[in-house]
Design a protein around this motif. Structure first.
Motif, PDB file in Angstrom:
ATOM      1  N   VAL A  78       0.762  -1.244   0.112  1.00 29.17           N
ATOM      2  CA  VAL A  78      -0.033   0.089   0.085  1.00 29.17           C
ATOM      3  C   VAL A  78       1.061   1.303  -0.242  1.00 29.17           C
ATOM      4  N   GLU A  79       2.055   1.227   0.789  1.00 28.95           N
ATOM      5  CA  GLU A  79       2.813   2.350   0.754  1.00 28.95           C
ATOM      6  C   GLU A  79       3.599   2.930  -0.699  1.00 28.95           C
ATOM      7  N   ASN A  80       3.626   1.624  -1.337  1.00 32.13           N
ATOM      8  CA  ASN A  80       4.019   2.057  -2.604  1.00 32.13           C
ATOM      9  C   ASN A  80       3.160   2.031  -3.862  1.00 32.13           C
ATOM     10  N   LEU A  81       1.922   2.235  -3.559  1.00 30.99           N
ATOM     11  CA  LEU A  81       0.836   2.671  -4.538  1.00 30.99           C
ATOM     12  C   LEU A  81       0.768   4.180  -4.489  1.00 30.99           C
ATOM     13  N   ASN A  82       0.539   4.726  -5.755  1.00 31.22           N
ATOM     14  CA  ASN A  82       0.402   6.093  -5.940  1.00 31.22           C
ATOM     15  C   ASN A  82      -0.848   6.601  -6.041  1.00 31.22           C
ATOM     16  N   ARG A  83      -1.863   5.464  -5.466  1.00 32.26           N
ATOM     17  CA  ARG A  83      -3.263   5.850  -5.621  1.00 32.26           C
ATOM     18  C   ARG A  83      -3.899   5.270  -4.354  1.00 32.26           C
ATOM     19  N   ASN A  84      -5.070   5.369  -4.152  1.00 29.24           N
ATOM     20  CA  ASN A  84      -5.683   4.439  -3.120  1.00 29.24           C
ATOM     21  C   ASN A  84      -5.927   3.088  -3.459  1.00 29.24           C
ATOM     22  N   TYR A  85      -5.776   2.163  -2.377  1.00 32.07           N
ATOM     23  CA  TYR A  85      -5.794   0.790  -3.054  1.00 32.07           C
ATOM     24  C   TYR A  85      -7.416   0.403  -3.229  1.00 32.07           C
ATOM     25  N   THR A  86      -7.315  -0.609  -3.904  1.00 26.68           N
ATOM     26  CA  THR A  86      -8.722  -0.976  -4.330  1.00 26.68           C
ATOM     27  C   THR A  86      -8.920  -2.636  -3.724  1.00 26.68           C
ATOM     28  N   PHE A  87     -10.248  -3.007  -4.161  1.00 27.15           N
ATOM     29  CA  PHE A  87     -10.435  -4.746  -4.056  1.00 27.15           C
ATOM     30  C   PHE A  87      -9.299  -5.397  -4.591  1.00 27.15           C
ATOM     31  N   ASN A  88      -9.113  -5.249  -5.693  1.00 31.33           N
ATOM     32  CA  ASN A  88      -8.195  -6.127  -6.452  1.00 31.33           C
ATOM     33  C   ASN A  88      -6.675  -5.992  -5.857  1.00 31.33           C
ATOM     34  N   ASP A  89      -6.242  -4.744  -5.175  1.00 30.45           N
ATOM     35  CA  ASP A  89      -4.887  -4.598  -4.552  1.00 30.45           C
ATOM     36  C   ASP A  89      -5.219  -5.610  -3.040  1.00 30.45           C
ATOM     37  N   VAL A  90      -6.251  -5.453  -2.402  1.00 27.89           N
ATOM     38  CA  VAL A  90      -6.190  -6.339  -1.240  1.00 27.89           C
ATOM     39  C   VAL A  90      -6.235  -7.946  -1.466  1.00 27.89           C
ATOM     40  N   GLU A  91      -6.619  -8.006  -2.829  1.00 24.48           N
ATOM     41  CA  GLU A  91      -6.753  -9.879  -3.307  1.00 24.48           C
ATOM     42  C   GLU A  91      -5.553  -9.989  -3.547  1.00 24.48           C
ATOM     43  N   THR A  92      -4.388  -9.088  -4.219  1.00 25.64           N
ATOM     44  CA  THR A  92      -3.341  -9.412  -4.403  1.00 25.64           C
ATOM     45  C   THR A  92      -2.250  -9.536  -3.265  1.00 25.64           C
ATOM     46  N   ILE A  93      -2.699  -8.707  -2.249  1.00 19.80           N
ATOM     47  CA  ILE A  93      -2.135  -8.881  -0.893  1.00 19.80           C
ATOM     48  C   ILE A  93      -2.538 -10.144  -0.142  1.00 19.80           C
ATOM     49  N   ALA A  94      -3.733 -10.578  -0.267  1.00 12.53           N
ATOM     50  CA  ALA A  94      -4.125 -11.998   0.265  1.00 12.53           C
ATOM     51  C   ALA A  94      -3.320 -12.952  -0.552  1.00 12.53           C
ATOM     52  N   ARG A  95      -3.289 -12.928  -1.606  1.00 14.65           N
ATOM     53  CA  ARG A  95      -2.709 -14.181  -2.534  1.00 14.65           C
ATOM     54  C   ARG A  95      -1.177 -14.232  -2.125  1.00 14.65           C
ATOM     55  N   LYS A  96      -0.615 -13.011  -1.995  1.00 17.42           N
ATOM     56  CA  LYS A  96       1.055 -12.984  -1.596  1.00 17.42           C
ATOM     57  C   LYS A  96       0.985 -13.506  -0.186  1.00 17.42           C
ATOM     58  N   GLN A  97       0.297 -13.315   0.710  1.00 15.77           N
ATOM     59  CA  GLN A  97       0.427 -13.947   2.078  1.00 15.77           C
ATOM     60  C   GLN A  97       0.275 -15.304   2.024  1.00 15.77           C
ATOM     61  N   VAL A  98      -0.422 -16.045   1.153  1.00 11.76           N
ATOM     62  CA  VAL A  98      -0.561 -17.344   0.957  1.00 11.76           C
ATOM     63  C   VAL A  98       0.590 -18.003   0.128  1.00 11.76           C
ATOM     64  N   GLU A  99       0.889 -17.213  -0.701  1.00  8.29           N
ATOM     65  CA  GLU A  99       2.316 -17.559  -1.469  1.00  8.29           C
ATOM     66  C   GLU A  99       3.530 -17.741  -0.559  1.00  8.29           C
ATOM     67  N   GLN A 100       3.784 -16.525   0.191  1.00 12.94           N
ATOM     68  CA  GLN A 100       4.836 -16.599   1.165  1.00 12.94           C
ATOM     69  C   GLN A 100       4.843 -17.664   2.171  1.00 12.94           C
ATOM     70  N   LEU A 101       3.702 -18.296   2.807  1.00 14.00           N
ATOM     71  CA  LEU A 101       3.645 -19.070   3.669  1.00 14.00           C
ATOM     72  C   LEU A 101       3.866 -20.479   3.056  1.00 14.00           C
ATOM     73  N   HIS A 102       3.332 -20.784   1.770  1.00 17.66           N
ATOM     74  CA  HIS A 102       3.731 -21.924   0.930  1.00 17.66           C
ATOM     75  C   HIS A 102       5.012 -22.129   0.790  1.00 17.66           C
ATOM     76  N   GLU A 103       5.804 -21.138   0.519  1.00 15.67           N
ATOM     77  CA  GLU A 103       7.162 -21.111   0.288  1.00 15.67           C
ATOM     78  C   GLU A 103       7.998 -21.619   1.361  1.00 15.67           C
ATOM     79  N   LEU A 104       7.484 -21.202   2.637  1.00 21.36           N
ATOM     80  CA  LEU A 104       8.377 -21.868   3.909  1.00 21.36           C
ATOM     81  C   LEU A 104       7.634 -23.030   4.718  1.00 21.36           C
TER      82      LEU A 104
END
Length: 174
Positions: A42-68
């Motif tokens: 969110v800090e690196n967005l140059n705009r307000n976050y969207t629903f799709n941004d939050v879904e991207t964040i959620a998918r990244k959380q899952v991906e990071q956990l699966h990697e470990l």
């Protein structure tokens, strides 16, 4: 989802010391740590976050956990996780992608450490929920964690006191 490492999520409302505690616990136990991805994103967005941004964040959380998950570490420490993201979707957008509930249910989290709101709220460019909202969210997180049947403990106190309480709780998982 089966794994050898115990998964510990540090969670809680804004400005409750989650990131500081998660890093300190990972250092103390010399285990892998997954930092909060949402803040950086969110800090690196140059705009307000969207629903799709939050879904991207959620998918990244899952991906990071699966990697470990195949780590040989005793623990994996996560700085926040999908329950907060699920509530974020609900509060901001009044809808949650269906896959998030499924992912929460199938992921074995051994312990949630819920940081209490006993630290002062400090405003910054990303935080949105001070005051009464912070207390409401704190209770909502606990309610959701309980609904899913996860083990949790509330940690409070400042600095070393909070860290020592969390270390003691985690040590009892062994």
């Amino acid at each position: 989802m089966k794994n050898k490492s115990k998964i510990i999520v540090v969670t809680g409302a804004e400005s409750t010391g989650k990131s500081t505690l998660a890093k300190a616990l990972a250092n103390h136990f010399s285990v892998p740590f997954i930092p909060e991805f949402a803040r950086e994103y969110v800090e690196n967005l140059n705009r307000n976050y969207t629903f799709n941004d939050v879904e991207t964040i959620a998918r990244k959380q899952v991906e990071q956990l699966h990697e470990l998950l195949n780590s040989n570490s005793e623990f994996i420490i996560l700085d926040t996780w999908l329950i907060i993201t699920k509530i974020w979707f609900d509060v901001v957008f009044n809808q949650v992608p269906d896959w998030i509930d499924t992912e929460i249910r199938k992921t074995k989290i051994d312990l949630f450490l819920v940081c209490n709101t006993d630290l002062p709220w400090v405003a910054d460019d990303v935080r949105e929920n001070g005051g009464d909202s912070r207390e409401i969210l704190h209770k909502t997180y606990i309610k959701e964690i309980t609904k899913y049947g996860f083990n949790y403990n509330i940690v409070n106190g400042r600095d070393v006191e909070r860290l020592n309480k969390a270390i003691e709780i985690i040590s009892n998982l062994k």
